[in-house]
Write an enzyme that holds these catalytic residues in place. Structure first.
Site, short mmCIF file in Angstrom:
data_model
loop_
_atom_site.label_atom_id
_atom_site.label_comp_id
_atom_site.label_asym_id
_atom_site.label_seq_id
_atom_site.Cartn_x
_atom_site.Cartn_y
_atom_site.Cartn_z
N TYR A 135 -15.18 5.68 -4.16
CA TYR A 135 -15.53 6.77 -3.54
C TYR A 135 -16.47 7.69 -4.11
CZ TYR A 135 -11.99 5.13 -0.40
OH TYR A 135 -11.26 4.53 0.64
N HIS A 174 0.69 -1.00 0.02
CA HIS A 174 0.03 -0.06 -0.08
C HIS A 174 0.97 1.16 0.06
CE1 HIS A 174 -4.14 1.36 0.98
NE2 HIS A 174 -3.61 2.42 0.81
O1 IFM Z 1 -6.70 6.94 2.30
C1 IFM Z 1 -6.89 6.22 0.79
C2 IFM Z 1 -6.23 4.95 0.75
O2 IFM Z 1 -5.11 4.67 1.20
C3 IFM Z 1 -6.32 4.54 -0.39
N1 IFM Z 1 -7.66 4.62 -1.36
C4 IFM Z 1 -8.42 5.88 -0.98
C5 IFM Z 1 -8.31 6.32 0.28
C6 IFM Z 1 -9.05 7.70 0.62
O3 IFM Z 1 -8.27 8.73 -0.21
#
Ligand code: IFM
Length: 472
Positions: A297, A121
């Site tokens: 999102y 990540h």
């Molecule tokens: O916080 C991030 C995450 O690390 C990866 N996906 C999107 C999230 C919100 O921006």
């Protein structure tokens, strides 16, 4: 049929990532990652925030597991910090780093919570970036070695593995627009990085399969963009096609179908001859997966019209450099309606449409929502409560979309709320709060928000509560 009820066995989870929560940046042999270097570079991260301490999960993990038990989740998705487990990205593992993850997974299992491990990540060991980083092919070999090492150390406890989280961000924000670490701004390096991340995924899946029992599950998490054209004009529809190619099919093509889409190769032919793509690469990338992780999102709305010259704001941070190689002329628009603290439109129909499209494109591939959630300007009120009603509305809307997609025949196996805790939101530092649990950063104190109680009710009942004014 109860339209609010999720199928039996549906996975209810929550998610985090190492650099965003762990802190303890130079403890027990951990060496710097690209995010340590980037966040310590003045001007890169809002307020000069770094992940040095973050939520101090490295020391407070027992408390965090207890919070998850209260949430009633059946799974926890977290990432291993590569430089904590294998400092410098080469050679033997560091025992203390592995011990941390062993203890964490043991505590999860004791609480009936399945550990779901992401290998990467975004925290590439800095030494590997110094040797060229993801634009260099050798980094994919380093990643496969690290995957094997992690599987050997944790494979007796961890059954579900994810290779990469959102390789689009690693490649195009890290090497294209530079709003993520390592902060480079070279469109060809970004394309090379994307290919080598794909290759790293394929090699890592092979390494995992070689080390793990046949029952282990392997996956990748993509932030599939749900791309919509602003109008039905041929120009806008073509803009949506170009962004879809770079955002989505750059990854789903080789990973799930064994080839790069021809339109992507054509669109970027003016930038690179793709000689970094070698014979056999797409076969190596195209490995059988047990499910596809999907992070959603907000939808992406584009048009062919030239955007404001000189900067790019597509919801992924501001830069003078586009994260879209060969498509920097495309304009991004904010869809109508309410937005989160990130400025992202709240639109659950994007999630529904995305899931239905994935089912149409990859009918046999089970899906897992590995991230969904929202940042809002949460605060602790005088009664000591965090009444994040907007987050509850967001989660309810998106879970309803998932439920509708399942009813329409999409094979969605689970949902992971992003995020367990408020945390280090990359270039935005600690200014954006995504957690179901509020973190008071000066003290590290955790305060479950109203959404945490709401989600605990959902995980326990496997069902969404009725919302006032809704008929279900
Ligand atoms: O916080 C991030 C995450 O690390 C990866 N996906 C999107 C999230 C919100 O921006």
């Amino acid at each position: 049929m109860d339209t609010n009820r999720f199928p039996q066995g549906f996975t209810w989870g929550t998610a985090t990532a190492a650099y965003q929560i762990e802190g303890a940046a130079s403890v027990d042999g951990r060496t710097p990652s690209i995010w340590d270097t980037y966040s310590h570079t003045p001007g890169r991260v809002r307020n000069g925030d770094t992940g040095d301490v973050a939520t101090d999960h490295y020391h407070r993990w027992r408390e965090d597991v207890a919070i998850m038990a209260d949430l009633g989740v059946s799974a926890y998705r977290f990432s291993l910090s590569w430089p904590r487990v294998q400092p410098t990205g080469r050679g033997p593992a560091v025992q203390k780093g592995l011990d941390f993850y062993r203890a964490l997974t043991d505590a999860l299992l004791e609480n009936g919570i399945e550990p779901v491990v992401t290998l990467y990540h975004w925290d590439l060991p800095q030494e590997l970036e110094d040797a060229g980083g993801w634009p260099e092919r050798v980094t994919s070999d380093r990643f496969a070695d690290y995957a094997a090492l992690a599987a050997r150390a944790l494979g007796d406890r961890v059954k579900t593995w994810t290779t990469l989280n959102e390789p689009w961000c690693s490649a195009f924000l890290g090497y294209g627009s530079g709003v993520h670490a390592p902060g480079r701004t070279d469109p060809v390096a970004a394309l090379r990085a994307a290919h080598h991340l794909n290759l790293a995924h394929g090699k890592a899946v092979q390494a995992l399969r070689a080390e793990l029992p046949a029952s282990a599950r392997a996956s990748i998490t993509l932030n599939i963009h749900h791309v919509r054209a602003l109008t039905e004009s041929a120009e806008d529809v073509d803009a949506a096609r170009r962004i879809d190619a770079l955002a989505n099919r750059m990854f789903t093509g080789p990973i799930l179908e064994g080839r790069y889409p021809q339109d992507l190769l054509d669109d970027t032919a003016g930038l690179t001859d793709w000689s970094f793509l070698r014979n056999g690469d797409t076969d190596a990338i195209h490995q059988p997966l047990d499910f596809l992780g999907v992070n959603y999102y907000t939808p992406t709305l584009v048009s062919a019209a030239t955007g404001e010259a000189g900067h790019h704001s597509d919801g992924h941070g501001m830069s003078d450099h586009s994260p879209w190689p060969g498509a920097g002329h495309i304009a991004f628009h904010r869809p109508a309606g309410s937005t989160t603290a990130m400025g992202w439109a709240v639109d659950p129909t994007g999630l529904y449409d995305l899931l239905v499209r994935l089912k149409a494109d990859f009918p046999a591939m089970p899906l897992m929502i590995t991230e969904n959630g929202a940042a809002f300007d949460d605060y602790v009120d005088p009664e000591g409560e965090v009444r994040d009603l907007e987050r509850i509305a967001y989660l309810h809307g998106h879970l309803s979309a998932v439920r509708r997609a399942i009813a329409a025949g999409v094979d969605v196996r689970g949902y992971f709320l992003w995020s367990l805790l408020d945390n280090f939101e990359w270039g935005y530092g600690y200014s954006k709060r995504f957690g179901a649990v509020f973190v008071d950063y000066p003290t590290g104190r955790r305060i479950p928000k109203a959404s945490a109680r709401w989600y605990a009710d959902v995980t326990r009942t496997g069902s969404l509560p009725e919302r006032r004014g809704e008929t279900g």
